[in-house]
Design an enzyme around this catalytic site. Structure first.
Site, PDB file in Angstrom:
ATOM      1  N   LYS A 104       0.852  -1.196   0.000  1.00  0.00           N
ATOM      2  CA  LYS A 104       0.000   0.000   0.000  1.00  0.00           C
ATOM      3  C   LYS A 104       0.883   1.241   0.000  1.00  0.00           C
ATOM      4  O   LYS A 104       1.847   1.332   0.763  1.00  0.00           O
ATOM      5  CB  LYS A 104      -0.897   0.000   1.240  1.00  0.00           C
ATOM      6  CG  LYS A 104      -2.033  -1.027   1.153  1.00  0.00           C
ATOM      7  CD  LYS A 104      -3.150  -0.496   0.271  1.00  0.00           C
ATOM      8  CE  LYS A 104      -4.367  -1.418   0.315  1.00  0.00           C
ATOM      9  NZ  LYS A 104      -5.446  -0.922  -0.557  1.00  0.00           N
ATOM     10  N   GLU A 160      -1.510  -0.593  -9.068  1.00  0.00           N
ATOM     11  CA  GLU A 160      -2.966  -0.660  -8.932  1.00  0.00           C
ATOM     12  C   GLU A 160      -3.526   0.725  -8.599  1.00  0.00           C
ATOM     13  O   GLU A 160      -3.089   1.362  -7.639  1.00  0.00           O
ATOM     14  CB  GLU A 160      -3.320  -1.657  -7.819  1.00  0.00           C
ATOM     15  CG  GLU A 160      -4.815  -1.794  -7.580  1.00  0.00           C
ATOM     16  CD  GLU A 160      -5.133  -2.952  -6.628  1.00  0.00           C
ATOM     17  OE1 GLU A 160      -4.368  -3.944  -6.586  1.00  0.00           O
ATOM     18  OE2 GLU A 160      -6.150  -2.844  -5.916  1.00  0.00           O
ATOM     19  N   ASP A 188      -8.874  -0.502 -10.071  1.00  0.00           N
ATOM     20  CA  ASP A 188      -9.686  -1.079  -8.997  1.00  0.00           C
ATOM     21  C   ASP A 188     -10.898  -0.167  -8.743  1.00  0.00           C
ATOM     22  O   ASP A 188     -11.996  -0.441  -9.236  1.00  0.00           O
ATOM     23  CB  ASP A 188      -8.812  -1.232  -7.740  1.00  0.00           C
ATOM     24  CG  ASP A 188      -9.579  -1.744  -6.535  1.00  0.00           C
ATOM     25  OD1 ASP A 188     -10.755  -2.121  -6.683  1.00  0.00           O
ATOM     26  OD2 ASP A 188      -9.017  -1.771  -5.424  1.00  0.00           O
ATOM     27  N   LYS A 212     -13.676  -7.189  -7.391  1.00  0.00           N
ATOM     28  CA  LYS A 212     -14.080  -7.541  -6.029  1.00  0.00           C
ATOM     29  C   LYS A 212     -15.541  -7.951  -6.086  1.00  0.00           C
ATOM     30  O   LYS A 212     -16.364  -7.242  -6.661  1.00  0.00           O
ATOM     31  CB  LYS A 212     -13.868  -6.346  -5.102  1.00  0.00           C
ATOM     32  CG  LYS A 212     -12.396  -5.969  -5.030  1.00  0.00           C
ATOM     33  CD  LYS A 212     -12.082  -4.866  -4.058  1.00  0.00           C
ATOM     34  CE  LYS A 212     -10.563  -4.660  -4.028  1.00  0.00           C
ATOM     35  NZ  LYS A 212     -10.133  -3.489  -3.293  1.00  0.00           N
TER      36      LYS A 212
HETATM   37 MG    MG Z   1      -7.045  -1.623  -4.521  1.00  0.00          MG
END
Ligand code: MG
Length: 324
Positions: A104, A160, A188, A212
């Protein structure tokens, strides 16, 4: 809604090992449908118009037959929150063996230099693993280019959602190509929060689609998006309990093609789960299975009365939105 589609509703609050997405506790709802247990866990700040799609996913998982599996196990990445270098060894050791790690970056209050320190620290400890970063749209095109130049294209598997909008993603891809940097871009938020999840593909804004299952409305819908997009696919979780993860694993298992490790090993980020046998990776691989919650753990991590009332009201509003 027929009552049997929706029974044994429990509101759960699971502590996280470290702050993730600004959260220290993951709140979620589990319930039993005709076929299996499901999880409804849109993040608390999401409006009902967005959360209702998560409920649609949970209801279909709970009550509908599942698509045929193409594989029985899924390769997964480790995940590293936006921590300082002193926390990196222990947090990653926690994942055991893995072939790829998602780091991250672009956390609020941090800068690019801290991101580079974190990434280089991982590289030093794990010279062989593939590194992908996730900025959650937090970089400017200029910052993303600075990171790309600083690391070079052999260092990153993909970025991402480095920047927030589809326009910026297109712009960044242009800049990367001008600079001769062959770094792939994954979308995403631009897919799961978009009114049209296929716009990214039509605009040429990404190479990879991160799917997702809850925000996309369930496995069937996610499979349709995967097929229509023509993009390579990574299935990721939304920091769910193992009940929610089992649905994501099934989506990954049902995809005709899967070229990348998936982001489904996130139960490791939780201090506790709703089942005695959480869906964890072993040597970077997760077996696909369905599971039931443990009554004891459900009791132990039941949310406060106030939070339970909040979630049940939200559930009811989302249900009404779906039925209207
Ligand atoms: Mg993500």
């Amino acid at each position: 809604m027929a009552q049997e589609q929706f029974t044994d509703v429990a509101v759960i609050a699971l502590p996280l090992k470290t702050k993730f997405r600004g959260l220290r506790t993951r709140e979620l709802v589990i319930f039993r449908g005709r076929e299996r247990w499901a999880e409804f866990s849109p993040f608390v700040e999401y409006p009902d118009t967005e959360a209702k799609t998560w409920l649609q996913a949970a209801l279909s998982w709970a009550n509908e037959p599942l698509p045929k599996l193409e594989r029985s196990a899924i390769r997964v990445n480790a995940t590293l929150p936006a921590v300082g270098p002193e926390q990196v060894p222990q947090l990653l050791a926690n994942f055991g063996r893995f072939g790829s790690v998602k780091i991250k970056v672009a956390e609020a209050g941090q800068d690019l230099a801290q991101d580079l320190v974190r990434i280089r620290c991982v590289r030093e400890i794990y010279p062989e693993v593939k590194i992908r970063i996730d900025a959650n749209g937090g970089y400017s095109v200029a910052d993303a280019m600075r990171l790309a130049h600083a690391l070079g294209d052999s260092e990153l598997e993909y970025m991402e959602q480095p920047v927030a909008t589809i326009g910026e993603l297109v712009g960044l891809r242009g800049e990367l190509s001008k600079a001769g940097l062959a770094i792939k871009i994954a979308a995403d938020e631009s897919i799961r929060k978009a009114e049209d999840p296929l716009l990214v593909a039509r605009e040429g804004a990404a190479d990879i689609a991160v799917l997702k299952v809850q925000p996309l409305g369930g496995i069937k819908r996610a499979l349709e998006i995967a097929a229509s997009s023509g993009l390579e696919i990574v299935v990721s979780s939304a920091l769910e309990s193992s009940i929610g993860l089992s649905q994501g694993l099934h989506l990954a298992g049902a995809l005709p093609q899967l070229n990348y490790d998936c982001g489904l090993a996130t139960a490791k980020l939780l201090v506790a789960d709703v089942t005695d046998v959480p869906l964890m990776a072993h040597d970077g691989v997760m077996a696909i299975r369905e599971l039931e919650p443990s009554a004891e753990l459900v009791e132990k991590y039941r949310a406060s009365g106030e939070r339970e009332a909040w979630w049940k009201a939200r559930l009811q509003r989302c249900l009404e939105l779906l039925e209207s």
